[in-house]
Design a protein around this motif. Structure first.
Motif, PDB file in Angstrom:
ATOM      1  N   LYS A 293      23.972  23.601   0.067  1.00 20.27           N
ATOM      2  CA  LYS A 293      23.797  22.239  -0.426  1.00 20.27           C
ATOM      3  C   LYS A 293      22.716  21.524   0.392  1.00 20.27           C
ATOM      4  O   LYS A 293      22.366  21.960   1.492  1.00 20.27           O
ATOM      5  CB  LYS A 293      25.108  21.466  -0.359  1.00 20.27           C
ATOM      6  CG  LYS A 293      26.242  22.108  -1.156  1.00 20.27           C
ATOM      7  CD  LYS A 293      27.536  21.315  -1.005  1.00 20.27           C
ATOM      8  CE  LYS A 293      28.707  22.007  -1.662  1.00 20.27           C
ATOM      9  NZ  LYS A 293      29.977  21.251  -1.514  1.00 20.27           N
ATOM     10  N   ARG A 294      22.218  20.387  -0.141  1.00 20.28           N
ATOM     11  CA  ARG A 294      21.134  19.669   0.522  1.00 20.28           C
ATOM     12  C   ARG A 294      21.546  18.231   0.840  1.00 20.28           C
ATOM     13  O   ARG A 294      22.136  17.558  -0.003  1.00 20.28           O
ATOM     14  CB  ARG A 294      19.871  19.650  -0.344  1.00 20.28           C
ATOM     15  CG  ARG A 294      19.344  21.024  -0.723  1.00 20.28           C
ATOM     16  CD  ARG A 294      17.890  20.970  -1.176  1.00 20.28           C
ATOM     17  NE  ARG A 294      17.643  19.953  -2.175  1.00 20.28           N
ATOM     18  CZ  ARG A 294      17.775  20.137  -3.494  1.00 20.28           C
ATOM     19  NH1 ARG A 294      18.195  21.309  -3.948  1.00 20.28           N
ATOM     20  NH2 ARG A 294      17.495  19.174  -4.352  1.00 20.28           N
ATOM     21  N   PHE A 295      21.204  17.803   2.042  1.00 17.45           N
ATOM     22  CA  PHE A 295      21.299  16.402   2.441  1.00 17.45           C
ATOM     23  C   PHE A 295      19.874  15.909   2.667  1.00 17.45           C
ATOM     24  O   PHE A 295      19.166  16.430   3.541  1.00 17.45           O
ATOM     25  CB  PHE A 295      22.086  16.249   3.756  1.00 17.45           C
ATOM     26  CG  PHE A 295      23.569  16.159   3.593  1.00 17.45           C
ATOM     27  CD1 PHE A 295      24.197  14.919   3.506  1.00 17.45           C
ATOM     28  CD2 PHE A 295      24.352  17.301   3.551  1.00 17.45           C
ATOM     29  CE1 PHE A 295      25.581  14.832   3.367  1.00 17.45           C
ATOM     30  CE2 PHE A 295      25.732  17.225   3.425  1.00 17.45           C
ATOM     31  CZ  PHE A 295      26.346  15.988   3.328  1.00 17.45           C
ATOM     32  N   GLU A 296      19.456  14.912   1.906  1.00 14.04           N
ATOM     33  CA  GLU A 296      18.088  14.401   2.005  1.00 14.04           C
ATOM     34  C   GLU A 296      18.121  12.873   2.012  1.00 14.04           C
ATOM     35  O   GLU A 296      18.993  12.262   1.397  1.00 14.04           O
ATOM     36  CB  GLU A 296      17.244  14.891   0.821  1.00 14.04           C
ATOM     37  CG  GLU A 296      17.186  16.404   0.706  1.00 14.04           C
ATOM     38  CD  GLU A 296      16.619  16.869  -0.629  1.00 14.04           C
ATOM     39  OE1 GLU A 296      16.203  18.042  -0.717  1.00 14.04           O
ATOM     40  OE2 GLU A 296      16.600  16.066  -1.588  1.00 14.04           O
ATOM     41  N   ARG A 297      17.156  12.262   2.724  1.00 17.98           N
ATOM     42  CA  ARG A 297      17.086  10.804   2.691  1.00 17.98           C
ATOM     43  C   ARG A 297      15.671  10.328   2.992  1.00 17.98           C
ATOM     44  O   ARG A 297      14.900  11.013   3.675  1.00 17.98           O
ATOM     45  CB  ARG A 297      18.094  10.174   3.645  1.00 17.98           C
ATOM     46  CG  ARG A 297      17.851  10.350   5.108  1.00 17.98           C
ATOM     47  CD  ARG A 297      18.855   9.503   5.908  1.00 17.98           C
ATOM     48  NE  ARG A 297      20.067  10.232   6.246  1.00 17.98           N
ATOM     49  CZ  ARG A 297      21.213   9.641   6.563  1.00 17.98           C
ATOM     50  NH1 ARG A 297      21.291   8.322   6.564  1.00 17.98           N
ATOM     51  NH2 ARG A 297      22.278  10.346   6.887  1.00 17.98           N
ATOM     52  N   VAL A 298      15.356   9.160   2.452  1.00 21.18           N
ATOM     53  CA  VAL A 298      14.097   8.480   2.738  1.00 21.18           C
ATOM     54  C   VAL A 298      14.443   7.138   3.366  1.00 21.18           C
ATOM     55  O   VAL A 298      15.261   6.387   2.827  1.00 21.18           O
ATOM     56  CB  VAL A 298      13.252   8.265   1.466  1.00 21.18           C
ATOM     57  CG1 VAL A 298      12.067   7.348   1.765  1.00 21.18           C
ATOM     58  CG2 VAL A 298      12.757   9.604   0.924  1.00 21.18           C
ATOM     59  N   ARG A 299      13.807   6.855   4.505  1.00 24.66           N
ATOM     60  CA  ARG A 299      14.007   5.587   5.195  1.00 24.66           C
ATOM     61  C   ARG A 299      12.729   4.750   5.099  1.00 24.66           C
ATOM     62  O   ARG A 299      11.647   5.220   5.459  1.00 24.66           O
ATOM     63  CB  ARG A 299      14.382   5.826   6.657  1.00 24.66           C
ATOM     64  CG  ARG A 299      15.803   6.349   6.843  1.00 24.66           C
ATOM     65  CD  ARG A 299      16.083   6.781   8.266  1.00 24.66           C
ATOM     66  NE  ARG A 299      17.517   7.008   8.449  1.00 24.66           N
ATOM     67  CZ  ARG A 299      18.024   7.788   9.401  1.00 24.66           C
ATOM     68  NH1 ARG A 299      17.225   8.410  10.257  1.00 24.66           N
ATOM     69  NH2 ARG A 299      19.337   7.936   9.507  1.00 24.66           N
TER      70      ARG A 299
ATOM     71  N   ASP B  45      17.308  16.664   5.749  1.00 28.82           N
ATOM     72  CA  ASP B  45      15.856  16.541   5.589  1.00 28.82           C
ATOM     73  C   ASP B  45      15.586  15.046   5.473  1.00 28.82           C
ATOM     74  O   ASP B  45      15.916  14.425   4.460  1.00 28.82           O
ATOM     75  CB  ASP B  45      15.383  17.282   4.340  1.00 28.82           C
ATOM     76  CG  ASP B  45      13.849  17.324   4.233  1.00 28.82           C
ATOM     77  OD1 ASP B  45      13.180  16.559   4.936  1.00 28.82           O
ATOM     78  OD2 ASP B  45      13.345  18.120   3.413  1.00 28.82           O
ATOM     79  N   ILE B  46      14.997  14.455   6.519  1.00 24.87           N
ATOM     80  CA  ILE B  46      14.780  13.017   6.567  1.00 24.87           C
ATOM     81  C   ILE B  46      13.290  12.714   6.550  1.00 24.87           C
ATOM     82  O   ILE B  46      12.522  13.308   7.316  1.00 24.87           O
ATOM     83  CB  ILE B  46      15.432  12.393   7.813  1.00 24.87           C
ATOM     84  CG1 ILE B  46      16.947  12.609   7.782  1.00 24.87           C
ATOM     85  CG2 ILE B  46      15.106  10.899   7.917  1.00 24.87           C
ATOM     86  CD1 ILE B  46      17.676  12.077   8.996  1.00 24.87           C
ATOM     87  N   ARG B  47      12.903  11.788   5.697  1.00 26.34           N
ATOM     88  CA  ARG B  47      11.508  11.388   5.570  1.00 26.34           C
ATOM     89  C   ARG B  47      11.400   9.865   5.622  1.00 26.34           C
ATOM     90  O   ARG B  47      12.389   9.162   5.449  1.00 26.34           O
ATOM     91  CB  ARG B  47      10.915  11.948   4.271  1.00 26.34           C
ATOM     92  CG  ARG B  47      11.115  13.456   4.174  1.00 26.34           C
ATOM     93  CD  ARG B  47      10.474  14.081   2.974  1.00 26.34           C
ATOM     94  NE  ARG B  47      10.795  15.507   2.913  1.00 26.34           N
ATOM     95  CZ  ARG B  47      10.254  16.364   2.051  1.00 26.34           C
ATOM     96  NH1 ARG B  47       9.364  15.937   1.160  1.00 26.34           N
ATOM     97  NH2 ARG B  47      10.610  17.646   2.066  1.00 26.34           N
ATOM     98  N   ASN B  48      10.183   9.396   5.899  1.00 25.01           N
ATOM     99  CA  ASN B  48       9.958   7.963   6.047  1.00 25.01           C
ATOM    100  C   ASN B  48       8.816   7.490   5.168  1.00 25.01           C
ATOM    101  O   ASN B  48       7.912   8.259   4.830  1.00 25.01           O
ATOM    102  CB  ASN B  48       9.656   7.617   7.504  1.00 25.01           C
ATOM    103  CG  ASN B  48      10.842   7.857   8.421  1.00 25.01           C
ATOM    104  OD1 ASN B  48      11.020   8.958   8.937  1.00 25.01           O
ATOM    105  ND2 ASN B  48      11.651   6.844   8.624  1.00 25.01           N
ATOM    106  N   LEU B  49       8.870   6.208   4.835  1.00 32.15           N
ATOM    107  CA  LEU B  49       7.873   5.600   3.970  1.00 32.15           C
ATOM    108  C   LEU B  49       7.638   4.177   4.460  1.00 32.15           C
ATOM    109  O   LEU B  49       8.598   3.438   4.705  1.00 32.15           O
ATOM    110  CB  LEU B  49       8.380   5.591   2.526  1.00 32.15           C
ATOM    111  CG  LEU B  49       7.420   5.198   1.410  1.00 32.15           C
ATOM    112  CD1 LEU B  49       6.307   6.233   1.256  1.00 32.15           C
ATOM    113  CD2 LEU B  49       8.189   5.061   0.092  1.00 32.15           C
ATOM    114  N   TRP B  50       6.370   3.795   4.627  1.00 27.25           N
ATOM    115  CA  TRP B  50       6.060   2.425   5.008  1.00 27.25           C
ATOM    116  C   TRP B  50       6.512   1.463   3.910  1.00 27.25           C
ATOM    117  O   TRP B  50       6.419   1.776   2.730  1.00 27.25           O
ATOM    118  CB  TRP B  50       4.574   2.255   5.251  1.00 27.25           C
ATOM    119  CG  TRP B  50       4.048   2.913   6.478  1.00 27.25           C
ATOM    120  CD1 TRP B  50       3.172   3.958   6.542  1.00 27.25           C
ATOM    121  CD2 TRP B  50       4.351   2.572   7.844  1.00 27.25           C
ATOM    122  NE1 TRP B  50       2.909   4.294   7.848  1.00 27.25           N
ATOM    123  CE2 TRP B  50       3.621   3.455   8.669  1.00 27.25           C
ATOM    124  CE3 TRP B  50       5.173   1.608   8.432  1.00 27.25           C
ATOM    125  CZ2 TRP B  50       3.683   3.403  10.059  1.00 27.25           C
ATOM    126  CZ3 TRP B  50       5.241   1.553   9.818  1.00 27.25           C
ATOM    127  CH2 TRP B  50       4.493   2.433  10.618  1.00 27.25           C
TER     128      TRP B  50
END
Length: 248
Positions: A140-146, A172-177
């Motif tokens: 399974k996948r846990f993903e997020r965008v902050r 898998d954590i990613r960021n966005l301005w």
């Protein structure tokens, strides 16, 4: 004062009209499409008022993206039921975080260590980490965008520090301005999407405390959040690269 319009969806494959928007304050629906201009067609219309413009849209547009009820009934679940979602999903748990701070973070010893400039002693055996390991080991996948402000808030920097621990255990954590999020017209909402079929919308009070969780399962509403997910995930940057960019 300008309306606060939310894009509900479009039936067009190229992003052009027709489309449906919703006024978040009045609940009114704004439909855009091709104007009806043929005089013979116009003559058949009844009750067309001065200044009104008839438009033509596919029936599927309203079926897919128009509201089905005058007033939507909120379905609130307790925190135990919310916690169970992270154990019982089938393949993907995806999160969008848009807040500048979380009161719950600031009440922890880890946050105190971070603010004091100390090395944060992250607990890799925390129940969250244990569950993420168990779920990701099953494929399974846990993903997020902050979403991050420029400059970042202390709470956002704390979570950027936290990202290594969470990714080490399987996320898998990613960021966005925030500027980019605003350009993409991402909503200022915090939510989880489970298996692309249900949404858990998190509600906070003015002190940034989580007060309840709203479960959303209506296909048209879920579809709107899936569009947000796809846009955010496409443009977001893996946390290591994002963090490195803050120091250059």
């Amino acid at each position: 004062m300008a309306r606060r319009l939310r894009f509900n969806g479009t039936g067009s494959s190229n992003g052009a009209c027709p489309a449906v928007h919703e006024d978040l304050d009045s609940g009114e629906i704004v439909v855009q499409g091709t104007p009806l201009t043929d005089p013979d067609d116009m003559a058949q219309l009844q009750h067309l008022g001065e200044g009104e413009v008839p438009i033509v849209v596919p029936r599927e547009l309203l079926v897919d993206f128009g509201p089905k009820e005058v007033t939507r009934t909120r379905r609130i679940i307790d925190l135990d039921a919310f916690s169970d979602l992270f154990k019982n999903f089938d393949h993907t748990a995806w999160r969008l975080e848009t807040r500048r701070r979380f009161a719950s973070d600031e009440a922890t010893d880890n946050y105190a260590q971070f603010i004091a400039g100390e090395t944060v002693q992250w607990d890799y055996n925390h129940p969250w980490c244990t569950n993420v390991r168990a779920q990701t080991e099953e494929g399974k996948r846990f993903e997020r965008v902050r979403i991050v402000d420029n400059p970042p808030t202390p709470g956002q920097l704390f979570l950027l520090n936290n990202a290594k621990r969470n990714c080490d255990v399987g996320e898998d954590i990613r960021n966005l301005w925030r500027e980019e999020a605003d350009r993409l017209r991402l909503p200022a909402e915090d939510f989880w999407v489970f298996d692309s079929r249900l949404v858990a919308l998190l509600h906070f009070d003015e002190d940034d405390e989580l007060i309840d969780v709203e479960l959303i399962t209506e296909p048209a509403e879920v579809n709107r959040y899936l569009q947000v997910r796809d846009a955010a995930w496409h443009y977001a940057v893996r946390y290591e690269k994002f963090a490195a960019g803050l120091t250059t």
